[in-house]
Design an enzyme around this catalytic site. Structure first.
Site, mmCIF file in Angstrom:
data_model
loop_
_atom_site.group_PDB
_atom_site.id
_atom_site.type_symbol
_atom_site.label_atom_id
_atom_site.label_comp_id
_atom_site.label_asym_id
_atom_site.label_seq_id
_atom_site.Cartn_x
_atom_site.Cartn_y
_atom_site.Cartn_z
ATOM 1 N N ARG A 126 129.364 144.529 44.615
ATOM 2 C CA ARG A 126 129.424 145.798 43.257
ATOM 3 C C ARG A 126 127.218 145.745 43.255
ATOM 4 O O ARG A 126 127.222 147.063 42.543
ATOM 5 C CB ARG A 126 129.546 145.407 41.941
ATOM 6 C CG ARG A 126 129.348 144.265 40.893
ATOM 7 C CD ARG A 126 130.071 144.299 39.287
ATOM 8 N NE ARG A 126 129.762 143.466 39.246
ATOM 9 C CZ ARG A 126 130.723 141.852 38.930
ATOM 10 N NH1 ARG A 126 131.278 142.320 39.779
ATOM 11 N NH2 ARG A 126 130.161 141.279 38.502
ATOM 12 N N SER A 127 127.146 144.397 43.880
ATOM 13 C CA SER A 127 125.076 145.118 43.254
ATOM 14 C C SER A 127 124.386 145.100 44.743
ATOM 15 O O SER A 127 123.365 145.083 44.547
ATOM 16 C CB SER A 127 124.859 143.528 42.587
ATOM 17 O OG SER A 127 125.459 143.062 41.168
ATOM 18 N N HIS A 182 118.312 124.526 23.909
ATOM 19 C CA HIS A 182 118.864 123.270 23.691
ATOM 20 C C HIS A 182 117.739 122.083 22.903
ATOM 21 O O HIS A 182 117.299 122.379 23.697
ATOM 22 C CB HIS A 182 119.500 122.923 24.656
ATOM 23 C CG HIS A 182 120.767 124.159 25.134
ATOM 24 N ND1 HIS A 182 122.084 124.770 25.036
ATOM 25 C CD2 HIS A 182 122.001 123.406 26.405
ATOM 26 C CE1 HIS A 182 122.266 125.080 25.843
ATOM 27 N NE2 HIS A 182 122.749 124.870 26.373
ATOM 28 N N CYS A 204 122.597 122.154 32.010
ATOM 29 C CA CYS A 204 122.110 121.735 30.702
ATOM 30 C C CYS A 204 121.568 120.381 29.978
ATOM 31 O O CYS A 204 120.204 121.245 29.443
ATOM 32 C CB CYS A 204 122.011 123.464 30.687
ATOM 33 S SG CYS A 204 123.224 123.725 29.666
ATOM 34 N N ARG A 207 129.143 118.183 41.018
ATOM 35 C CA ARG A 207 128.293 117.345 40.299
ATOM 36 C C ARG A 207 128.902 115.496 40.351
ATOM 37 O O ARG A 207 127.875 115.074 40.197
ATOM 38 C CB ARG A 207 127.885 117.852 38.869
ATOM 39 C CG ARG A 207 127.310 118.875 38.560
ATOM 40 C CD ARG A 207 127.285 119.161 37.296
ATOM 41 N NE ARG A 207 126.591 120.688 37.342
ATOM 42 C CZ ARG A 207 127.016 121.745 36.134
ATOM 43 N NH1 ARG A 207 127.402 120.954 35.231
ATOM 44 N NH2 ARG A 207 125.554 122.461 36.112
ATOM 45 N N THR A 252 121.760 138.991 40.411
ATOM 46 C CA THR A 252 121.604 139.639 39.622
ATOM 47 C C THR A 252 122.097 139.379 38.063
ATOM 48 O O THR A 252 122.261 140.129 37.198
ATOM 49 C CB THR A 252 122.245 140.841 39.971
ATOM 50 O OG1 THR A 252 123.540 140.945 40.404
ATOM 51 C CG2 THR A 252 121.705 141.683 40.927
#
Length: 355
Positions: A41-42, A262, A131, A101, A13
């Site tokens: 909560r979702s 970007h 990204c 990573r 979500t």
């Protein structure tokens, strides 16, 4: 693929999770079950996946039972705890955070560049690059295979969505103020003063300075030597993905008042001579790259052109002035798609072929 593997999406979500669901819905359905996982909560929320309502379940160890591949689009601290749990329950964890990573036992994968590394996962975890690095990596991978990359000098112009929902909201709030006065930005600190007068003292902003009508030469957190975490990621991740341990990299990361996509200027030096026409030809053959390079007619990539699209776009391809074997180019990619959700999903597709 002898059977359809079961897929989980953790963080379904969130901002990137929402993009991921759009990607899932618009690609071939190669999955058995698709399970959506989020915070308690979702839980209970219903989301359409391939035309069916899928109920979001709360994150728990049991949520990974029967799952073959689990994609994580959550903060580092959540992935750090839960990706190993998913792996322990038998899933291959594909993580979009920065938690793993640079772990030597976790491959950092870009399917166009090093797909073979997806099978090298002793911890059961595969990491998705940052990204900013991803924006240029399909192009740099293709050129490295042909001419052997030696040095990179990169400047990034990063969209506010790279700072999450808070970045998007802050730019929108600031634009609502500065858009009322065409003279703002012509005098020192007048934008900051106008924001303060409107009740925005930047206390909730990701940045210490206004982003509207401005650029901020700082992205990420401050590291040793005055570099930022984003700049260090560009160097360290490029080396790992391309398999060039001694690659020379200099990076400057800048936040700009753009919502999505970007942009990077790339100054790339190679071991062998190459020409702009040869570069256009090689990049034009890559299925995930679009070359838009006709500056005489005003054609080059921009964030507005690229936002919402899967490929990375490359233009302004030219021989660097005063440098041998060096090409300058401009690359733009949607940081929420290829820069995050799409590459994560493409890694999951790679792993799915093993079933």
């Amino acid at each position: 693929m002898s059977r359809k593997p079961n897929l989980a999406l953790v963080g379904a979500t969130g901002a990137v999770g929402t993009v991921m669901i759009d990607i899932i819905n618009n690609r071939e359905n190669i999955w058995g079950e698709i399970r959506l996982i989020a915070s308690p909560r979702s839980a209970g929320k219903k989301i359409k996946v391939h035309g069916e309502d899928v109920t979001v379940v709360a994150l728990s160890p049991e949520a990974f039972d029967g799952i073959d591949i689990a994609m994580f689009d959550v903060p580092d601290e959540v992935s750090e705890v839960w990706a190993p749990i998913a792996a322990e329950r038998g899933a291959v964890a594909v993580d979009n955070s920065g938690a793993f990573r640079m772990n030597d036992q976790v491959p950092l994968v870009v399917p166009e560049v090093n797909p073979e590394q997806a099978k090298n996962r002793p911890l059961g975890i595969i990491s998705n690059p940052n990204c900013t690095t991803l924006t240029m990596m399909a192009a740099m991978g293709a050129l490295h295979r042909k001419w052997t990359l030696k040095e990179l000098i990169v400047s990034s112009y990063q969209a506010v969505s790279g700072a999450g929902a808070a970045g998007i909201d802050e730019l929108a709030k600031e634009l609502a103020v500065v858009g009322k006065d065409a003279t703002l930005g012509t005098n020192t600190n007048d934008v900051k003063a106008a924001l303060a007068a409107a009740g925005n003292d930047l206390s909730e902003s990701p940045w210490s300075q206004p982003i509207a009508l401005n650029v901020i030469p700082f992205a990420g957190s401050l590291k040793a030597g005055g570099h930022t975490s984003e700049e260090m990621k560009v160097r360290d991740e490029s080396r790992k993905i391309l398999g060039i341990k001694d690659l020379k990299v200099a990076a400057s990361c800048v936040r700009v008042p753009v919502q999505v996509a970007h942009s990077l200027t790339v100054h790339a030096t190679f071991a062998e001579n190459l020409t702009p026409d040869e570069v256009r030809d090689v990049l034009g053959q890559q299925p995930t790259i679009k070359v838009v390079d006709d500056p005489a007619n005003g054609l080059y990539p921009t964030p507005n052109m690229v936002a919402g699209q899967d490929p990375t776009f490359v233009g302004r391809i030219r021989q660097a002035l005063d440098f041998d074997n060096t090409i300058d180019l401009f690359v733009v990619g949607d940081n929420l798609r290829k820069g995050a959700a799409l590459n994560t999903y493409e890694i999951a597709e790679l792993v799915a072929k093993e079933f």
